[in-house]
Write a protein that holds these residues in place. Structure first.
Motif, PDB file in Angstrom:
ATOM      1  N   VAL A 102      -3.495   8.640   3.114  1.00  0.00           N
ATOM      2  CA  VAL A 102      -4.367   9.035   1.993  1.00  0.00           C
ATOM      3  C   VAL A 102      -3.754  10.252   1.301  1.00  0.00           C
ATOM      4  O   VAL A 102      -3.445  11.265   1.956  1.00  0.00           O
ATOM      5  CB  VAL A 102      -5.794   9.365   2.469  1.00  0.00           C
ATOM      6  N   LYS A 103      -3.581  10.158   0.006  1.00  0.00           N
ATOM      7  CA  LYS A 103      -3.101  11.283  -0.798  1.00  0.00           C
ATOM      8  C   LYS A 103      -4.309  11.844  -1.567  1.00  0.00           C
ATOM      9  O   LYS A 103      -4.863  11.201  -2.455  1.00  0.00           O
ATOM     10  CB  LYS A 103      -2.028  10.843  -1.776  1.00  0.00           C
ATOM     11  N   VAL A 122       0.949  -1.389  -7.360  1.00  0.00           N
ATOM     12  CA  VAL A 122       1.745  -1.074  -6.172  1.00  0.00           C
ATOM     13  C   VAL A 122       0.904  -1.150  -4.903  1.00  0.00           C
ATOM     14  O   VAL A 122       1.339  -0.713  -3.832  1.00  0.00           O
ATOM     15  CB  VAL A 122       2.371   0.326  -6.299  1.00  0.00           C
ATOM     16  N   GLY A 123      -0.315  -1.684  -5.014  1.00  0.00           N
ATOM     17  CA  GLY A 123      -1.150  -1.888  -3.840  1.00  0.00           C
ATOM     18  C   GLY A 123      -1.831  -0.645  -3.320  1.00  0.00           C
ATOM     19  O   GLY A 123      -2.135  -0.569  -2.124  1.00  0.00           O
ATOM     20  N   VAL A 124      -2.092   0.324  -4.168  1.00  0.00           N
ATOM     21  CA  VAL A 124      -2.760   1.565  -3.766  1.00  0.00           C
ATOM     22  C   VAL A 124      -4.131   1.609  -4.425  1.00  0.00           C
ATOM     23  O   VAL A 124      -4.249   1.424  -5.644  1.00  0.00           O
ATOM     24  CB  VAL A 124      -1.927   2.799  -4.173  1.00  0.00           C
ATOM     25  N   HIS A 125      -5.170   1.862  -3.638  1.00  0.00           N
ATOM     26  CA  HIS A 125      -6.532   1.951  -4.164  1.00  0.00           C
ATOM     27  C   HIS A 125      -6.824   3.381  -4.620  1.00  0.00           C
ATOM     28  O   HIS A 125      -6.331   4.351  -4.035  1.00  0.00           O
ATOM     29  CB  HIS A 125      -7.550   1.541  -3.109  1.00  0.00           C
ATOM     30  N   VAL A 126      -7.653   3.524  -5.659  1.00  0.00           N
ATOM     31  CA  VAL A 126      -8.021   4.826  -6.219  1.00  0.00           C
ATOM     32  C   VAL A 126      -9.478   5.113  -5.886  1.00  0.00           C
ATOM     33  O   VAL A 126     -10.348   4.254  -6.057  1.00  0.00           O
ATOM     34  CB  VAL A 126      -7.801   4.865  -7.746  1.00  0.00           C
ATOM     35  N   GLU A 130       6.570  -2.733   1.618  1.00  0.00           N
ATOM     36  CA  GLU A 130       6.884  -2.076   0.340  1.00  0.00           C
ATOM     37  C   GLU A 130       6.437  -0.619   0.269  1.00  0.00           C
ATOM     38  O   GLU A 130       6.911   0.121  -0.564  1.00  0.00           O
ATOM     39  CB  GLU A 130       6.229  -2.851  -0.819  1.00  0.00           C
ATOM     40  N   THR A 131       5.505  -0.228   1.093  1.00  0.00           N
ATOM     41  CA  THR A 131       5.026   1.156   1.005  1.00  0.00           C
ATOM     42  C   THR A 131       5.462   1.981   2.186  1.00  0.00           C
ATOM     43  O   THR A 131       4.892   3.020   2.474  1.00  0.00           O
ATOM     44  CB  THR A 131       3.479   1.178   0.892  1.00  0.00           C
ATOM     45  N   SER A 132       6.456   1.496   2.858  1.00  0.00           N
ATOM     46  CA  SER A 132       6.907   2.236   4.025  1.00  0.00           C
ATOM     47  C   SER A 132       7.511   3.580   3.652  1.00  0.00           C
ATOM     48  O   SER A 132       7.563   4.495   4.461  1.00  0.00           O
ATOM     49  CB  SER A 132       7.934   1.403   4.794  1.00  0.00           C
ATOM     50  N   GLU A 133       7.990   3.675   2.410  1.00  0.00           N
ATOM     51  CA  GLU A 133       8.627   4.921   1.997  1.00  0.00           C
ATOM     52  C   GLU A 133       7.622   6.068   1.990  1.00  0.00           C
ATOM     53  O   GLU A 133       7.862   7.116   2.553  1.00  0.00           O
ATOM     54  CB  GLU A 133       9.254   4.754   0.610  1.00  0.00           C
ATOM     55  N   SER A 134       6.494   5.868   1.340  1.00  0.00           N
ATOM     56  CA  SER A 134       5.519   6.944   1.229  1.00  0.00           C
ATOM     57  C   SER A 134       4.322   6.754   2.135  1.00  0.00           C
ATOM     58  O   SER A 134       3.608   7.707   2.422  1.00  0.00           O
ATOM     59  CB  SER A 134       5.024   7.046  -0.226  1.00  0.00           C
ATOM     60  N   ASN A 135       4.066   5.505   2.578  1.00  0.00           N
ATOM     61  CA  ASN A 135       2.949   5.197   3.464  1.00  0.00           C
ATOM     62  C   ASN A 135       1.615   5.602   2.852  1.00  0.00           C
ATOM     63  O   ASN A 135       0.682   5.968   3.552  1.00  0.00           O
ATOM     64  CB  ASN A 135       3.140   5.875   4.826  1.00  0.00           C
ATOM     65  N   VAL A 136       1.508   5.620   1.524  1.00  0.00           N
ATOM     66  CA  VAL A 136       0.269   5.946   0.832  1.00  0.00           C
ATOM     67  C   VAL A 136      -0.450   4.650   0.489  1.00  0.00           C
ATOM     68  O   VAL A 136       0.086   3.820  -0.241  1.00  0.00           O
ATOM     69  CB  VAL A 136       0.541   6.769  -0.447  1.00  0.00           C
ATOM     70  N   GLN A 137      -1.626   4.478   1.062  1.00  0.00           N
ATOM     71  CA  GLN A 137      -2.407   3.270   0.797  1.00  0.00           C
ATOM     72  C   GLN A 137      -3.645   3.557  -0.043  1.00  0.00           C
ATOM     73  O   GLN A 137      -4.308   2.635  -0.495  1.00  0.00           O
ATOM     74  CB  GLN A 137      -2.821   2.634   2.137  1.00  0.00           C
TER      75      GLN A 137
END
Length: 602
Positions: free
Chosen positions: A434-435, A544-548, A507-514
């Protein structure tokens, strides 16, 4: 009488202006310690208007009726400025525009009055030196007047120079004593009155006006002035300058009233102050008065002498009334150099405002720059133009601060519900996956690009990365559809992996932000452009598959976001009251088993 010289009118009109506005403010004003009447800055600005419309002729016979006509023209213009100023204030009162005084911040007011003190001092040099010079107005007027004085120094009247030096030698030390020992003195030493009386007596006894050709006040008529119409034909020409004079007079008056109101624990009403000063200037203009406002020196004296209500204005006006009816003619031989010295020494507090600069630099460098820019603009250019530049510059600093507000990543303190910026709190840690972002300012058309850049930088979402990950997502969805068809046709049992889970892993392994959680607690407002930016961010994050998620939104922000159609791109369940509630929800969603995993048996 001294400030009447700044207004370029006869000294008697300064007495009128010290009587009528005081009485009227006593009935309408809300400042209990405010003393109204003549004020150096307002008088100087009015004098500039008078000098422009009725300049001093190079040669004029002082004993002829030409002098009376000349003085009548000048006070007619000054009274017209007072009338128009009063009308503007009354119109502002009707429109409830008292809040406009807030646009003159403390650094602006202090820098303006300090710079105006230099204009007043330079304008009084010719009277202190006994020079008969026209006053320059407009841009660079301070330097023009100073250059004119320097060029004519050989023509200095030595008698008036000596009078000025003696007066300064008496006024400055005694005023310093009044300031340093004001707690011990029941009332300040009336050094100005004593100086005027002694100087008048000496000038009369030694006939200084005829012997040494010094300039004296001259005839001061006793009694009340007869009502007279101001020079109404000059209203179109003085309109622009009068707006500046009105704004300065009102702002200084309200600022001074608020200072003493805070000190003594009561409140004033800015709109009522508009009415009080509007009535004072309007009515007084018909009795040959020039514009008035609250005055720094006399207000300080009134407060130190123990005045607690507006009724104290009645007693000060009675003193002026006695002078008007009885004592005025006795000041016939008063040298004008003495009045000029009183003008200069009354500006002591304004000059001392330079002492605030080191502390202002330490507290806020932006406010320090506002002070410096305003001071330089007023000194170099002109009083009204410099004030306008100071106000505009101050407002530009506010806009720049909202445009470049800080954007931070929040972390959670261990075993608490407290979230603080990571760069300032080493014991706070990011929530995995989580960012949490916070923006300390409004989101509107002026800073939407900066907000977008900051969010993209913190999330690591560049246009290239968005396109590549969107392409990968589409390829993954196509592969899933083909695998599903092949599985059904071949009759092979297959467990299809969840598109979202596999996408996150691959695909999100770089930042691991979901998930991205935006803390809106510091966002004051959002306009249409800001709402559209939120929609754009939601669509980009979905690619990019990230929820807001949103938290701590006030009602006005939620109303604008929902009205702009944000809920069409965002799940309404992703809006939370607190940041911690949102974090708990996101973690619960991550712990749930995949819902899209299916097993096909044939």
């Amino acid at each position: 009488m001294a400030f009447a010289l700044l207004t370029s009118v006869a000294p008697i009109f300064g007495l009128y202006t010290s009587f009528f506005p005081v009485v009227l403010y006593m009935f309408f004003g809300t400042g209990r310690h405010v003393s109204t009447g003549t004020f150096a800055v307002v008088s100087l600005m009015t004098g500039s208007v008078v000098e422009q419309l009725v300049p001093t002729p190079l040669e004029m016979n002082s004993s002829s009726s030409e002098t009376a006509e000349f003085e009548a023209q000048r006070i007619g213009v000054a009274s017209a400025v007072a009338l128009l100023s009063g009308i503007i204030m009354l119109c502002m009162f009707g429109l409830q525009l008292g809040f406009l005084s807030t646009y003159l911040s403390e650094p602006i007011v202090k820098a303006f009055t300090s710079a105006a003190a230099f204009h007043v001092t330079i304008s009084q040099l010719q009277s202190m030196l006994g020079l008969r010079l026209p006053r320059h107005t407009g841009t660079f007027s301070l330097f023009k007047n100073l250059a004119s004085v320097m060029e004519n120094l050989p023509h200095t009247n030595m008698a008036e120079l000596l009078i000025s030096m003696v007066c300064l030698a008496v006024l400055v030390p005694v005023k310093e004593i009044n300031m340093r020992y004001r707690q011990r003195l029941r009332t300040p030493i009336p050094v100005e009155i004593l100086t005027v009386i002694i100087a008048t007596g000496v000038a009369y006894a030694s006939s200084l006006d005829s012997t040494y050709n010094i300039e004296i006040v001259g005839h001061i008529p006793a009694g009340f002035p007869r009502p007279r119409m101001p020079a109404l034909h000059t209203l179109p020409e003085i309109a622009g300058d009068t707006v500046a004079i009105t704004f300065v007079g009102y702002a200084v008056s309200v600022s001074l009233a608020m200072i003493y109101a805070d000190k003594h624990g009561y409140s004033i009403h800015p709109n009522q102050e508009l009415l009080a000063h509007g009535v004072s200037n309007t009515v007084s203009s018909f009795f040959t008065c020039f514009p008035s406002s609250a005055t720094l020196a006399t207000t300080n004296i009134l407060e130190s002498a123990g005045g607690h209500t507006q009724l104290s204005g009645l007693f000060t006006s009675l003193v002026v009334l006695v002078v008007l009816l009885l004592i005025g003619p006795l000041f016939y031989f008063l040298p004008k150099a003495v009045l000029a010295c009183i003008n200069v020494t009354s500006l002591r507090q304004m000059f001392l405002q330079f002492q605030d600069l080191p502390e202002l630099w330490r507290i806020s460098k932006i406010d320090f720059m506002v002070w410096v820019v305003t001071w330089l603009s007023v000194v170099v250019l002109n009083v009204d133009l410099g004030l306008a530049i100071g106000v505009v510059f101050s407002m530009m600093t506010v806009i720049c601060r909202t445009q470049r507000a800080s954007c931070s990543v929040l972390g959670r303190a261990s075993n608490t519900e407290i979230y603080r910026p990571l760069e300032n709190h080493s014991k706070c840690y990011e929530v995995p996956g989580v960012k949490i972002l916070t923006y300390n300012g409004p989101i509107y058309y002026g800073n939407r690009n900066f907000f977008r850049e900051e969010m993209s930088r913190l999330l690591g979402l560049t246009p290239e990365k968005i396109r590549s990950r969107e392409k990968a997502r589409k390829a993954l969805e196509k592969r899933e559809r083909e695998a599903s068809v092949n599985t059904v046709e071949g009759g092979i049992a297959n467990t299809s992996f969840s598109s979202e889970n596999e996408f996150f892993k691959s695909e999100t392994s770089e930042s691991n932000v979901q998930a991205v959680l935006i803390d809106c607690s510091s966002v004051i407002f959002v306009d249409v452009a800001g709402a559209r930016l939120f929609i754009q961010m939601c669509t980009e994050c979905q690619k990019v598959g990230v929820h807001v998620y949103l938290a701590n939104c006030n009602e006005s922000i939620l109303k604008i976001l929902t009205s702009s159609g944000l809920m069409n791109y965002m799940n309404p369940q992703h809006i939370f009251v607190t940041v911690h509630d949102a974090v708990m929800y996101i973690q619960q969603q991550k712990e749930k088993p995949p819902e899209n995993t299916t097993t096909v048996w044939v």
